[in-house]
Design a protein around this motif. Sequence first.
Motif, PDB file in Angstrom:
ATOM      1  N   GLY A   1       0.848  -1.300   0.160  1.00 43.72           N
ATOM      2  CA  GLY A   1      -0.154   0.126   0.150  1.00 43.72           C
ATOM      3  C   GLY A   1       0.699   1.399   0.010  1.00 43.72           C
ATOM      4  O   GLY A   1       0.609   2.233  -0.871  1.00 43.72           O
ATOM      5  N   GLU A   2       1.871   1.315   0.949  1.00 44.71           N
ATOM      6  CA  GLU A   2       2.568   2.687   1.017  1.00 44.71           C
ATOM      7  C   GLU A   2       3.721   2.942  -0.308  1.00 44.71           C
ATOM      8  O   GLU A   2       3.641   3.860  -0.693  1.00 44.71           O
TER       9      GLU A   2
ATOM     10  N   ASP B   1       1.286   4.218  -2.844  1.00 46.30           N
ATOM     11  CA  ASP B   1       1.132   5.569  -2.829  1.00 46.30           C
ATOM     12  C   ASP B   1       2.222   6.418  -3.010  1.00 46.30           C
ATOM     13  O   ASP B   1       2.208   7.752  -3.589  1.00 46.30           O
ATOM     14  N   ASP B   2       3.572   5.900  -2.597  1.00 48.75           N
ATOM     15  CA  ASP B   2       4.828   6.800  -3.164  1.00 48.75           C
ATOM     16  C   ASP B   2       4.717   6.897  -4.650  1.00 48.75           C
ATOM     17  O   ASP B   2       5.296   7.963  -5.251  1.00 48.75           O
TER      18      ASP B   2
ATOM     19  N   GLY C   1       2.352   9.297  -5.922  1.00 50.85           N
ATOM     20  CA  GLY C   1       3.036  10.745  -5.313  1.00 50.85           C
ATOM     21  C   GLY C   1       3.933  11.396  -6.386  1.00 50.85           C
ATOM     22  O   GLY C   1       3.892  12.562  -6.588  1.00 50.85           O
TER      23      GLY C   1
ATOM     24  N   ARG D   1      -7.982  15.743  -6.355  1.00 48.68           N
ATOM     25  CA  ARG D   1      -7.592  14.790  -5.404  1.00 48.68           C
ATOM     26  C   ARG D   1      -8.655  14.358  -4.697  1.00 48.68           C
ATOM     27  O   ARG D   1      -9.149  13.330  -4.396  1.00 48.68           O
TER      28      ARG D   1
ATOM     29  N   THR E   1      -4.135   2.273 -12.521  1.00 49.27           N
ATOM     30  CA  THR E   1      -3.116   3.081 -11.825  1.00 49.27           C
ATOM     31  C   THR E   1      -2.106   3.459 -13.018  1.00 49.27           C
ATOM     32  O   THR E   1      -1.479   4.558 -12.782  1.00 49.27           O
TER      33      THR E   1
ATOM     34  N   ILE F   1      -6.354   7.448  -9.899  1.00 45.16           N
ATOM     35  CA  ILE F   1      -6.437   7.295  -8.443  1.00 45.16           C
ATOM     36  C   ILE F   1      -8.110   6.831  -8.056  1.00 45.16           C
ATOM     37  O   ILE F   1      -8.087   5.917  -7.479  1.00 45.16           O
TER      38      ILE F   1
ATOM     39  N   LEU G   1      -8.769   2.860  -6.252  1.00 46.72           N
ATOM     40  CA  LEU G   1      -9.146   2.982  -5.013  1.00 46.72           C
ATOM     41  C   LEU G   1     -10.541   2.625  -4.846  1.00 46.72           C
ATOM     42  O   LEU G   1     -10.964   1.869  -3.869  1.00 46.72           O
TER      43      LEU G   1
ATOM     44  N   SER H   1      -0.175  -4.681  -6.514  1.00 49.84           N
ATOM     45  CA  SER H   1      -1.609  -4.555  -6.075  1.00 49.84           C
ATOM     46  C   SER H   1      -2.463  -5.520  -6.601  1.00 49.84           C
ATOM     47  O   SER H   1      -3.303  -6.069  -5.751  1.00 49.84           O
TER      48      SER H   1
END
Length: 423
Positions: free
Chosen positions: A232-233, A236-237, A240, A259, A298, A317, A321, A397
């Motif tokens: 997950g993290e 997200d990076d 970003g 966003r 994604t 996104i 999600l 994912s």
Amino acid sequence: MPLFVLGVTLVSFAFMFSEPSLFDLGALTPPAFAHASSASVLGSLLLAPLLGVLLDRVRRRRVVPVTLAVALALTLVAAGVAAEGVGAFVVPVMLVASAALTALWQVGEETYLPSVVGVRGRLVTANALLTALPQLGVMGMGALPALADLDGLAFVIVVAGAAACAAVAFRAVEAVEAPPPVRAGLRQEAVEAPPPPRAGFWREAAEGVRFALRDPVLRAIALCLVVTGLTGEFADDMVGLALSVLVEDMPPGEIALARMGSIYGALALGALTAVLLHRRLGAYRLAWVALLASQPFTLLVALSGVAGGWLWYMIGILVPLAGSIAATIALTSHRQAITPDRLLGRVTGTLVALAALGERAGTLLLGLPGEWLREAGENASSPLRLLPGLVLATALSMAAAVPLLRGRRHAEAASRQVEPSQP
């Protein structure tokens, strides 16, 4: 059910604004936030399974949500009073306690929900409502303190008052604490065995862990949660990085709007997808279908650097999600439906602990590759420089669906045992 949704909305508001309200007291430092993060992880790893034991022991499971909400309210009030009187040094300690309560809240909510719903065939709808409505309600409630220009102790009192009102709402919920109905023609003793005598907290917690890891379907769900936590993290990076490209070409207000639209749009879309498709596909199948169908979107984030990049970024996104939200709703509902009532708290606590363990392990295992890909994508002016990280994030994912695919036959058999016969 409306009272339960109201209580979850109020306690979600209290948890979300507990850190900002204490931060306004001016006593928090980076080490305090680090300790709060550690408290959240430890609360999930150590206390969540034990709270599950307590939930399986108590006669009325609503006692636990009420107690957690009251504990949060008292924690915030104590922190506010201490900052004004005894000293602000108490505030970081209270922040750590608030983080631990946040970690435990999921166990209490998910374990008590089947008693509130009553009919397990409606669990997907109930979980969808609890996913979307409280978040939308928190968004509206969050604007009130800003409009009233509250800060410091006044802000703390408002947040603590919301937690206290949540406890009142949970106290007013009337739910029948009985085993859920089973399929017609299936013998009751084959599904719900009488509970064994108490054997101590740790031994009963170990029983819940063994059941969650030995049952094929629950084991598949647990592995899915661990993989999701691991990746997950990192995902997200990588997303970003695309935002840094987008910032160069768009005003900050438009980026914030994109966003917010993608996040709240995903909440609504994911919940609606779960409600509309679970009867056609089944809750378990819906989970892995949603993951496999949504995560490749994604890659559209890589187009953030071209003309109309904000639209590609928003879709890249929103759709993944929404798929993750629909999968979470489906898996939570399926797990609640197939878990014996006497083990529901312990199984929930075990899965919460495993998810927290996956998140912490993902930070350690994927931290270095993430740094390499971030350095390669810094100051990227072309989508091609973002593709390696986004492709890896997408593949990781989608890997969360692999355990679900391997356990789908057992899941179909379990569904036939607990779902009512269809006319």
